[in-house]
Design an enzyme around this catalytic site. Sequence first.
Site, mmCIF file in Angstrom:
data_model
loop_
_atom_site.group_PDB
_atom_site.id
_atom_site.type_symbol
_atom_site.label_atom_id
_atom_site.label_comp_id
_atom_site.label_asym_id
_atom_site.label_seq_id
_atom_site.Cartn_x
_atom_site.Cartn_y
_atom_site.Cartn_z
ATOM 1 C CG ASP A 40 -2.262 0.748 0.892
ATOM 2 O OD1 ASP A 40 -2.199 1.967 0.684
ATOM 3 O OD2 ASP A 40 -3.336 0.118 0.860
ATOM 4 C CG HIS B 236 -14.778 0.046 -5.831
ATOM 5 N ND1 HIS B 236 -15.832 0.036 -4.950
ATOM 6 C CD2 HIS B 236 -13.672 0.300 -5.079
ATOM 7 C CE1 HIS B 236 -15.384 0.295 -3.727
ATOM 8 N NE2 HIS B 236 -14.092 0.448 -3.779
HETATM 9 N N1 SAH Z 1 -7.946 -3.561 0.101
HETATM 10 C C1 SAH Z 1 -8.250 -2.833 1.316
HETATM 11 C C2 SAH Z 1 -8.264 -1.310 1.139
HETATM 12 C C3 SAH Z 1 -9.181 -0.805 0.048
HETATM 13 S S1 SAH Z 1 -9.224 0.977 -0.017
HETATM 14 C C4 SAH Z 1 -9.594 -3.302 1.851
HETATM 15 O O1 SAH Z 1 -10.435 -3.737 1.102
HETATM 16 O O2 SAH Z 1 -9.814 -3.166 3.048
HETATM 17 C C5 SAH Z 1 -8.094 1.286 -1.327
HETATM 18 C C6 SAH Z 1 -6.649 1.180 -0.897
HETATM 19 O O3 SAH Z 1 -5.821 1.502 -2.027
HETATM 20 C C7 SAH Z 1 -6.256 2.154 0.209
HETATM 21 O O4 SAH Z 1 -5.661 1.434 1.272
HETATM 22 C C8 SAH Z 1 -5.263 3.087 -0.464
HETATM 23 O O5 SAH Z 1 -4.267 3.579 0.407
HETATM 24 C C9 SAH Z 1 -4.687 2.199 -1.546
HETATM 25 N N2 SAH Z 1 -4.064 2.945 -2.650
HETATM 26 C C10 SAH Z 1 -4.515 4.059 -3.264
HETATM 27 N N3 SAH Z 1 -3.658 4.444 -4.238
HETATM 28 C C11 SAH Z 1 -2.645 3.545 -4.233
HETATM 29 C C12 SAH Z 1 -1.449 3.405 -4.994
HETATM 30 N N4 SAH Z 1 -1.166 4.270 -5.959
HETATM 31 N N5 SAH Z 1 -0.632 2.362 -4.721
HETATM 32 C C13 SAH Z 1 -0.931 1.478 -3.723
HETATM 33 N N6 SAH Z 1 -2.067 1.542 -2.972
HETATM 34 C C14 SAH Z 1 -2.900 2.578 -3.216
#
Ligand code: SAH
Length: 353
Positions: free
Chosen positions: A218, A257
């Site tokens: 992340d 999404h």
């Molecule tokens: N998979 C987790 C979080 C979903 S929210 C769950 O379902 O609980 C989306 C996640 O994508 C967030 O934690 C956010 O920090 C991460 N995210 C957003 N942009 C990103 C990037 N460029 N690279 C890696 N992670 C990213």
Amino acid sequence: MEQILHAQAHIWNHCYSYISSMCLKCAIELGIPDTIHSHGGPMTLNQLVEAIPVRLGKAHCLYRVMRVLVYSGFFELQINKRGGAHEEEAAYSLNNISKLLIRDNPLSVEPYLRVMLNPIPMKSMDCLSAWFQNDDLCTVGTAHGMNPWDLVARNPMFGCLFNGAMASDSRLVARVLMDRCKWVFEGLKSLVDVGGGTGEMGKAIADALPHMEYTVLDLPHVVAGLQGTGNLKYVGGDMFNEKIPPADAILLKWILHDWTDEESVKILKKCKEAIPRKEEGGKLIIIEMVIDNPTEEDEKIKETQLLADVAMMNIMGLERNREEWAKLFTDAGFSGYKISPILGLRSVIEVYP
Ligand code: SAH
């Protein structure tokens, strides 16, 4: 005339339907599910008012809020006849739905509710029509003047709430996955959870499958200071600009999404580079909604999916139907996919290189 009255009632229902959400939010903020839970049995209105921070003079208003919540299925109302027929005393108890709102419940949905009904997304939705008429990418941009991930990074309080909500959802989904569909992980020796947040899903799955190496990837500020244990490790990085660590499978839960088709294809292609060929067991495991899935009999599920899709306009995202998913997978060069609608509102989608 009947038609006019029916139409008026329908419109009024939609004028007021947010009140139902606000009553629920109020009950959570007053700690009502937790209070009834700690009490250990049904509570009368008077007992409730004494136990929560409500001014005595407003007790009758709490009755009205509770009446809405009983009507919408969140609490059970028991009428106890004590003494004479006129001495009726109502008592509220929890049901399977409000049990899921207790903070101590490891599967609690309370953190999710707090984020969704927080003023930040609500103000964004309030800007929907303004957003249609301007060049902003999403309603969060119109309402708050920055992109959603910057908003989460720059507003630590909201960031904390948001990550907590994602974590709570992941605990619930991980429990269902381990209970119902362990087969999804069969034969995998390693997995990278791309956008895995604070690793709540990771902890549950890595614990249940100790022979699988589990990596949570992340953004650096999300995983900063988080310590891996045993077969679980954290990697800070950007899924668009950095190489995704190689693994047998990639998990994308609630990631695609958030992004447009173009961005999603980019993410999918990056993931494809990190996994082996289909014959060697390589696959993506995607956990997302599939709108209009014909297997979904519950009309409420469909309505929730349609509303969730519009809510995604807050952050430039969207919920997709089967055809839209299929197109993404083809555009990213994958050979096939299988949708298993086994997670209530969401499905497990396995995608093969
Ligand atoms: N998979 C987790 C979080 C979903 S929210 C769950 O379902 O609980 C989306 C996640 O994508 C967030 O934690 C956010 O920090 C991460 N995210 C957003 N942009 C990103 C990037 N460029 N690279 C890696 N992670 C990213």
